[in-house]
Write a protein that holds these residues in place. Structure first.
Motif, PDB file in Angstrom:
ATOM      1  N   LEU A  14      43.663  49.361  33.444  1.00  0.00           N
ATOM      2  CA  LEU A  14      44.073  49.583  32.055  1.00  0.00           C
ATOM      3  C   LEU A  14      45.558  49.896  31.992  1.00  0.00           C
ATOM      4  CD1 LEU A  14      41.133  51.742  30.672  1.00  0.00           C
ATOM      5  CD2 LEU A  14      41.615  49.341  30.200  1.00  0.00           C
ATOM      6  N   ARG A  15      46.219  49.295  31.005  1.00  0.00           N
ATOM      7  CA  ARG A  15      47.639  49.554  30.753  1.00  0.00           C
ATOM      8  C   ARG A  15      47.829  49.539  29.242  1.00  0.00           C
ATOM      9  NH1 ARG A  15      52.615  49.472  33.020  1.00  0.00           N
ATOM     10  NH2 ARG A  15      54.297  48.533  31.846  1.00  0.00           N
ATOM     11  N   HIS A  16      48.300  50.636  28.695  1.00  0.00           N
ATOM     12  CA  HIS A  16      48.492  50.768  27.253  1.00  0.00           C
ATOM     13  C   HIS A  16      47.221  50.405  26.487  1.00  0.00           C
ATOM     14  CE1 HIS A  16      52.642  51.419  28.210  1.00  0.00           C
ATOM     15  NE2 HIS A  16      52.795  50.202  28.675  1.00  0.00           N
ATOM     16  N   HIS A  17      46.090  50.887  26.978  1.00  0.00           N
ATOM     17  CA  HIS A  17      44.780  50.694  26.348  1.00  0.00           C
ATOM     18  C   HIS A  17      44.337  49.228  26.318  1.00  0.00           C
ATOM     19  CE1 HIS A  17      44.942  54.876  25.203  1.00  0.00           C
ATOM     20  NE2 HIS A  17      46.135  54.665  24.652  1.00  0.00           N
ATOM     21  N   ARG A  18      44.923  48.407  27.163  1.00  0.00           N
ATOM     22  CA  ARG A  18      44.512  46.998  27.268  1.00  0.00           C
ATOM     23  C   ARG A  18      44.031  46.747  28.686  1.00  0.00           C
ATOM     24  NH1 ARG A  18      49.660  44.470  24.107  1.00  0.00           N
ATOM     25  NH2 ARG A  18      49.046  45.200  22.060  1.00  0.00           N
ATOM     26  N   GLN A  19      42.976  45.950  28.799  1.00  0.00           N
ATOM     27  CA  GLN A  19      42.410  45.696  30.121  1.00  0.00           C
ATOM     28  C   GLN A  19      43.107  44.561  30.849  1.00  0.00           C
ATOM     29  OE1 GLN A  19      38.285  44.560  29.766  1.00  0.00           O
ATOM     30  NE2 GLN A  19      38.774  42.427  29.375  1.00  0.00           N
ATOM     31  N   LEU A  20      43.089  44.678  32.164  1.00  0.00           N
ATOM     32  CA  LEU A  20      43.506  43.591  33.041  1.00  0.00           C
ATOM     33  C   LEU A  20      42.444  43.496  34.118  1.00  0.00           C
ATOM     34  CD1 LEU A  20      45.488  41.443  34.093  1.00  0.00           C
ATOM     35  CD2 LEU A  20      46.529  43.256  35.470  1.00  0.00           C
ATOM     36  N   ARG A  21      41.774  42.343  34.157  1.00  0.00           N
ATOM     37  CA  ARG A  21      40.797  42.097  35.212  1.00  0.00           C
ATOM     38  C   ARG A  21      41.499  41.357  36.342  1.00  0.00           C
ATOM     39  NH1 ARG A  21      36.757  39.024  31.586  1.00  0.00           N
ATOM     40  NH2 ARG A  21      38.743  38.685  30.533  1.00  0.00           N
ATOM     41  N   ALA A  22      41.255  41.833  37.557  1.00  0.00           N
ATOM     42  CA  ALA A  22      41.914  41.262  38.731  1.00  0.00           C
ATOM     43  C   ALA A  22      40.947  41.274  39.903  1.00  0.00           C
ATOM     44  CB  ALA A  22      43.163  42.075  39.069  1.00  0.00           C
ATOM     45  N   LEU A  23      41.187  40.380  40.862  1.00  0.00           N
ATOM     46  CA  LEU A  23      40.355  40.333  42.054  1.00  0.00           C
ATOM     47  C   LEU A  23      41.129  39.686  43.194  1.00  0.00           C
ATOM     48  CD1 LEU A  23      37.937  37.380  41.812  1.00  0.00           C
ATOM     49  CD2 LEU A  23      39.195  38.071  39.825  1.00  0.00           C
ATOM     50  N   LEU A  24      40.612  39.888  44.391  1.00  0.00           N
ATOM     51  CA  LEU A  24      41.181  39.235  45.564  1.00  0.00           C
ATOM     52  C   LEU A  24      40.288  38.075  45.952  1.00  0.00           C
ATOM     53  CD1 LEU A  24      42.312  42.070  48.015  1.00  0.00           C
ATOM     54  CD2 LEU A  24      43.735  40.640  46.570  1.00  0.00           C
ATOM     55  N   ILE A  25      40.906  36.934  46.162  1.00  0.00           N
ATOM     56  CA  ILE A  25      40.215  35.770  46.716  1.00  0.00           C
ATOM     57  C   ILE A  25      41.039  35.350  47.916  1.00  0.00           C
ATOM     58  CG2 ILE A  25      39.431  33.395  46.345  1.00  0.00           C
ATOM     59  CD1 ILE A  25      39.349  34.027  43.328  1.00  0.00           C
ATOM     60  N   GLU A  26      40.439  35.400  49.089  1.00  0.00           N
ATOM     61  CA  GLU A  26      41.138  35.070  50.332  1.00  0.00           C
ATOM     62  C   GLU A  26      42.430  35.868  50.477  1.00  0.00           C
ATOM     63  OE1 GLU A  26      41.676  30.864  50.672  1.00  0.00           O
ATOM     64  OE2 GLU A  26      39.544  30.468  50.428  1.00  0.00           O
ATOM     65  N   ARG A  27      42.345  37.159  50.228  1.00  0.00           N
ATOM     66  CA  ARG A  27      43.467  38.099  50.362  1.00  0.00           C
ATOM     67  C   ARG A  27      44.596  37.859  49.357  1.00  0.00           C
ATOM     68  NH1 ARG A  27      44.201  38.962  56.781  1.00  0.00           N
ATOM     69  NH2 ARG A  27      43.039  40.902  56.723  1.00  0.00           N
ATOM     70  N   GLN A  28      44.372  37.014  48.389  1.00  0.00           N
ATOM     71  CA  GLN A  28      45.356  36.719  47.353  1.00  0.00           C
ATOM     72  C   GLN A  28      44.899  37.358  46.042  1.00  0.00           C
ATOM     73  OE1 GLN A  28      48.379  34.896  46.685  1.00  0.00           O
ATOM     74  NE2 GLN A  28      47.695  32.958  45.855  1.00  0.00           N
ATOM     75  N   ALA A  29      45.822  38.038  45.369  1.00  0.00           N
ATOM     76  CA  ALA A  29      45.507  38.653  44.078  1.00  0.00           C
ATOM     77  C   ALA A  29      45.482  37.595  42.980  1.00  0.00           C
ATOM     78  CB  ALA A  29      46.534  39.729  43.754  1.00  0.00           C
ATOM     79  N   TRP A  30      44.458  37.648  42.131  1.00  0.00           N
ATOM     80  CA  TRP A  30      44.298  36.749  40.996  1.00  0.00           C
ATOM     81  C   TRP A  30      44.039  37.585  39.747  1.00  0.00           C
ATOM     82  CZ3 TRP A  30      44.747  31.430  41.146  1.00  0.00           C
ATOM     83  CH2 TRP A  30      44.866  30.875  42.426  1.00  0.00           C
ATOM     84  N   PHE A  31      44.560  37.142  38.621  1.00  0.00           N
ATOM     85  CA  PHE A  31      44.474  37.882  37.370  1.00  0.00           C
ATOM     86  C   PHE A  31      43.918  36.981  36.276  1.00  0.00           C
ATOM     87  CE2 PHE A  31      47.989  39.327  39.944  1.00  0.00           C
ATOM     88  CZ  PHE A  31      47.737  40.684  40.051  1.00  0.00           C
ATOM     89  N   VAL A  32      43.159  37.561  35.359  1.00  0.00           N
ATOM     90  CA  VAL A  32      42.589  36.803  34.249  1.00  0.00           C
ATOM     91  C   VAL A  32      43.707  36.494  33.249  1.00  0.00           C
ATOM     92  CG1 VAL A  32      40.936  36.856  32.339  1.00  0.00           C
ATOM     93  CG2 VAL A  32      40.303  37.790  34.586  1.00  0.00           C
ATOM     94  N   ALA A  33      43.917  35.213  32.983  1.00  0.00           N
ATOM     95  CA  ALA A  33      45.015  34.751  32.124  1.00  0.00           C
ATOM     96  C   ALA A  33      44.931  35.340  30.718  1.00  0.00           C
ATOM     97  CB  ALA A  33      45.033  33.225  32.065  1.00  0.00           C
ATOM     98  N   ARG A  34      43.739  35.412  30.181  1.00  0.00           N
ATOM     99  CA  ARG A  34      43.562  35.939  28.814  1.00  0.00           C
ATOM    100  C   ARG A  34      44.011  37.398  28.729  1.00  0.00           C
ATOM    101  NH1 ARG A  34      37.804  36.368  26.073  1.00  0.00           N
ATOM    102  NH2 ARG A  34      37.260  36.122  28.231  1.00  0.00           N
ATOM    103  N   ASP A  35      43.731  38.182  29.778  1.00  0.00           N
ATOM    104  CA  ASP A  35      44.152  39.581  29.806  1.00  0.00           C
ATOM    105  C   ASP A  35      45.672  39.691  29.925  1.00  0.00           C
ATOM    106  OD1 ASP A  35      41.428  40.024  29.778  1.00  0.00           O
ATOM    107  OD2 ASP A  35      41.329  40.768  31.835  1.00  0.00           O
ATOM    108  N   LEU A  36      46.261  38.816  30.739  1.00  0.00           N
ATOM    109  CA  LEU A  36      47.728  38.813  30.870  1.00  0.00           C
ATOM    110  C   LEU A  36      48.397  38.483  29.546  1.00  0.00           C
ATOM    111  CD1 LEU A  36      48.044  37.000  34.283  1.00  0.00           C
ATOM    112  CD2 LEU A  36      48.806  39.326  33.798  1.00  0.00           C
ATOM    113  N   ALA A  37      47.812  37.549  28.814  1.00  0.00           N
ATOM    114  CA  ALA A  37      48.379  37.176  27.508  1.00  0.00           C
ATOM    115  C   ALA A  37      48.370  38.372  26.568  1.00  0.00           C
ATOM    116  CB  ALA A  37      47.601  36.007  26.916  1.00  0.00           C
ATOM    117  N   ARG A  38      47.281  39.135  26.566  1.00  0.00           N
ATOM    118  CA  ARG A  38      47.218  40.318  25.709  1.00  0.00           C
ATOM    119  C   ARG A  38      48.261  41.358  26.127  1.00  0.00           C
ATOM    120  NH1 ARG A  38      41.300  40.335  26.458  1.00  0.00           N
ATOM    121  NH2 ARG A  38      40.503  38.933  24.883  1.00  0.00           N
TER     122      ARG A  38
END
Length: 155
Positions: A14-38
């Protein structure tokens, strides 16, 4: 569906009451584009995605916190930094980059490293197609249905 039709469970930040979903795939960080847009008060359009390299974005099925699944566009760590530098340039996004680099990504990696016995998700190429596998206890594990489909494609 790429890379496979397995369902992934992201971590929530959470950052400024907005969510960011993230995960590691093969040791690489990935982020949900829709959350980044918000978080950046912007839009992740097809035009924006086409500016990224093919290895900087992918679609995946994610498990929601209500137990359902949904397809989401994911952007890699390097893709996020490229977007922040070019498309989402406002100065306030510098603090977003710092938050991602100094807090989110290290937390994702620490969580995975704390338990080296947990299975790790890997993507492997076979017969020109990506296949989701688990790397666990020194062996690669795949779904039988995926293996059968791969063999049928080889015929």
């Amino acid at each position: 569906m790429s890379p496979s039709d397995s369902v992934l469970t992201p971590s929530l930040f959470l950052r400024h009451h907005r969510q960011l979903r993230a995960l590691l795939i093969e040791r690489q960080a990935w982020f949900v584009a829709r959350d980044l847009a918000r978080l950046t008060n912007s839009h992740v359009t097809e035009r924006v995605i086409h500016r990224l390299d093919p290895d900087q974005h992918r679609k995946a099925l994610l498990r929601t916190y209500h137990g359902q699944t949904e397809e989401e566009l994911l952007i890699s760590e390097s893709g996020v930094y490229a977007l922040l530098a070019v498309n989402f340039y406002p100065p306030e996004n510098r603090s977003l980059r710092q938050w991602l680099s100094n807090e989110v990504v290290p937390l994702l990696r620490d969580a995975q490293e704390q338990n080296p016995y947990l299975p790790r998700r890997r993507i492997s190429q076979a017969l020109g197609r990506e296949m989701g596998l688990l790397d666990w206890q020194g062996s690669l594990w795949g779904r039988l249905g995926d293996a059968v489909r791969m063999m049928e494609m080889a015929e």
